[in-house]
Design a protein around this motif. Structure first.
Motif, PDB file in Angstrom:
ATOM      1  N   LYS A  71      -4.477  13.213  40.553  1.00 16.19           N
ATOM      2  CA  LYS A  71      -4.419  14.482  39.828  1.00 16.19           C
ATOM      3  C   LYS A  71      -5.725  15.261  40.018  1.00 16.19           C
ATOM      4  O   LYS A  71      -5.704  16.481  40.212  1.00 16.19           O
ATOM      5  N   LEU A  72      -6.847  14.569  40.003  1.00 13.82           N
ATOM      6  CA  LEU A  72      -8.148  15.208  40.154  1.00 13.82           C
ATOM      7  C   LEU A  72      -8.294  15.853  41.526  1.00 13.82           C
ATOM      8  O   LEU A  72      -8.701  17.016  41.622  1.00 13.82           O
ATOM      9  N   ILE A  73      -7.938  15.142  42.597  1.00  7.56           N
ATOM     10  CA  ILE A  73      -8.054  15.742  43.937  1.00  7.56           C
ATOM     11  C   ILE A  73      -7.104  16.917  44.089  1.00  7.56           C
ATOM     12  O   ILE A  73      -7.428  17.907  44.731  1.00  7.56           O
ATOM     13  N   ASN A  74      -5.933  16.849  43.464  1.00 10.61           N
ATOM     14  CA  ASN A  74      -5.001  17.963  43.533  1.00 10.61           C
ATOM     15  C   ASN A  74      -5.556  19.206  42.859  1.00 10.61           C
ATOM     16  O   ASN A  74      -5.423  20.310  43.380  1.00 10.61           O
ATOM     17  N   VAL A  75      -6.181  19.038  41.710  1.00  9.18           N
ATOM     18  CA  VAL A  75      -6.765  20.189  41.018  1.00  9.18           C
ATOM     19  C   VAL A  75      -7.891  20.779  41.859  1.00  9.18           C
ATOM     20  O   VAL A  75      -7.949  21.988  42.089  1.00  9.18           O
ATOM     21  N   LEU A  76      -8.789  19.933  42.353  1.00  5.31           N
ATOM     22  CA  LEU A  76      -9.896  20.422  43.167  1.00  5.31           C
ATOM     23  C   LEU A  76      -9.397  21.108  44.440  1.00  5.31           C
ATOM     24  O   LEU A  76      -9.890  22.175  44.813  1.00  5.31           O
ATOM     25  N   ARG A  81     -13.347  25.408  47.533  1.00  2.60           N
ATOM     26  CA  ARG A  81     -14.642  26.084  47.380  1.00  2.60           C
ATOM     27  C   ARG A  81     -14.864  26.636  45.979  1.00  2.60           C
ATOM     28  O   ARG A  81     -15.969  27.012  45.651  1.00  2.60           O
ATOM     29  N   LYS A  82     -13.829  26.674  45.132  1.00  8.32           N
ATOM     30  CA  LYS A  82     -14.016  27.114  43.742  1.00  8.32           C
ATOM     31  C   LYS A  82     -14.717  26.004  42.983  1.00  8.32           C
ATOM     32  O   LYS A  82     -14.372  24.840  43.097  1.00  8.32           O
ATOM     33  N   VAL A  83     -15.704  26.365  42.193  1.00 13.64           N
ATOM     34  CA  VAL A  83     -16.405  25.392  41.382  1.00 13.64           C
ATOM     35  C   VAL A  83     -15.654  25.224  40.067  1.00 13.64           C
ATOM     36  O   VAL A  83     -15.403  26.190  39.354  1.00 13.64           O
ATOM     37  N   PHE A  84     -15.250  23.990  39.792  1.00 14.01           N
ATOM     38  CA  PHE A  84     -14.586  23.654  38.538  1.00 14.01           C
ATOM     39  C   PHE A  84     -15.621  23.028  37.615  1.00 14.01           C
ATOM     40  O   PHE A  84     -16.301  22.075  38.010  1.00 14.01           O
ATOM     41  N   THR A  85     -15.722  23.530  36.391  1.00 15.69           N
ATOM     42  CA  THR A  85     -16.608  22.901  35.423  1.00 15.69           C
ATOM     43  C   THR A  85     -15.985  21.589  34.964  1.00 15.69           C
ATOM     44  O   THR A  85     -14.777  21.370  35.126  1.00 15.69           O
ATOM     45  N   ARG A  86     -16.787  20.751  34.374  1.00 13.05           N
ATOM     46  CA  ARG A  86     -16.272  19.486  33.854  1.00 13.05           C
ATOM     47  C   ARG A  86     -15.212  19.734  32.780  1.00 13.05           C
ATOM     48  O   ARG A  86     -14.210  19.029  32.721  1.00 13.05           O
ATOM     49  N   SER A  91      -9.572  19.576  31.038  1.00 15.95           N
ATOM     50  CA  SER A  91      -8.376  20.269  30.555  1.00 15.95           C
ATOM     51  C   SER A  91      -7.219  20.145  31.539  1.00 15.95           C
ATOM     52  O   SER A  91      -6.086  19.853  31.155  1.00 15.95           O
ATOM     53  N   SER A  92      -7.504  20.344  32.830  1.00 15.73           N
ATOM     54  CA  SER A  92      -6.442  20.339  33.848  1.00 15.73           C
ATOM     55  C   SER A  92      -5.899  18.946  34.146  1.00 15.73           C
ATOM     56  O   SER A  92      -4.711  18.779  34.365  1.00 15.73           O
ATOM     57  N   VAL A  93      -6.771  17.949  34.175  1.00 12.90           N
ATOM     58  CA  VAL A  93      -6.372  16.610  34.581  1.00 12.90           C
ATOM     59  C   VAL A  93      -5.982  15.747  33.387  1.00 12.90           C
ATOM     60  O   VAL A  93      -4.938  15.106  33.388  1.00 12.90           O
ATOM     61  N   TRP A  94      -6.815  15.748  32.365  1.00 18.20           N
ATOM     62  CA  TRP A  94      -6.566  14.876  31.212  1.00 18.20           C
ATOM     63  C   TRP A  94      -5.808  15.595  30.094  1.00 18.20           C
ATOM     64  O   TRP A  94      -5.222  14.971  29.251  1.00 18.20           O
ATOM     65  N   GLY A  95      -5.848  16.902  30.092  1.00 17.88           N
ATOM     66  CA  GLY A  95      -5.132  17.677  29.091  1.00 17.88           C
ATOM     67  C   GLY A  95      -5.975  17.948  27.864  1.00 17.88           C
ATOM     68  O   GLY A  95      -7.004  17.318  27.630  1.00 17.88           O
ATOM     69  N   GLY A 101     -15.566  12.428  26.374  1.00 21.29           N
ATOM     70  CA  GLY A 101     -16.575  13.351  26.853  1.00 21.29           C
ATOM     71  C   GLY A 101     -16.417  13.681  28.326  1.00 21.29           C
ATOM     72  O   GLY A 101     -15.594  13.101  29.040  1.00 21.29           O
ATOM     73  N   THR A 102     -17.235  14.625  28.779  1.00 21.73           N
ATOM     74  CA  THR A 102     -17.185  15.055  30.176  1.00 21.73           C
ATOM     75  C   THR A 102     -17.674  13.972  31.129  1.00 21.73           C
ATOM     76  O   THR A 102     -17.473  14.083  32.333  1.00 21.73           O
TER      77      THR A 102
END
Length: 136
Positions: A71-76, A81-86, A91-95, A101-102
């Motif tokens: 799920k993490l690699i799919n979101v990234l 090249r977009k920087v995703f904050t922790r 939010s996207s991977v764990w919901g 914590g981050t």
């Protein structure tokens, strides 16, 4: 009644499920029906994400990932090249229901990197004090 032998079933629930699991199943079905918004291949890094088989290969070598790493690699990879904050990754991977914590993101990124990266390739880049991005 309805003829159940001709109905296409991608997923089913046989018992009461946790709402988070239900959301993840719905997201998986939506990705299956609409995968074109996510890249399947990164030519520069030779990374291939097969969303139909839930498989990732790097330089034709299959990488065994946990579901959360996948799920993490799919979101990234959804926005190279977009920087995703922790917090965005949490939010996207764990919901939103995840209360950890981050640091969880950092641990999973480290494990994912150890599986994906080699001496010649950096697939996930750290942007210090901000987050992470997929390099294509």
């Amino acid at each position: 009644g309805e003829d159940r032998t001709t109905r296409d079933t991608d997923d089913f629930i046989s018992d009461i499920v946790h709402p988070k699991e239900l959301i993840e199943r719905i997201e998986r079905l939506l990705l299956k029906d609409n995968p074109e918004h996510l890249p399947k291949y990164s030519k520069k890094q030779n990374v291939h994400i097969d969303r139909d088989r839930f498989e990732v290969t790097v330089n034709s070598r299959r990488i065994l990932l946990t579901y959360m790493e996948y799920k993490l690699i799919n979101v990234l990879a959804s926005s190279p090249r977009k920087v995703f904050t922790r917090k965005e990754l949490l939010s996207s991977v764990w919901g939103y229901a995840y209360f950890g914590g981050t640091r969880t993101v950092d641990v999973h990124i480290r494990r994912l990197r150890s599986k994906l990266n080699d001496i010649d390739h950096t697939i996930i880049e750290t942007v210090w004090n901000v987050g992470y991005r997929f390099i294509n």
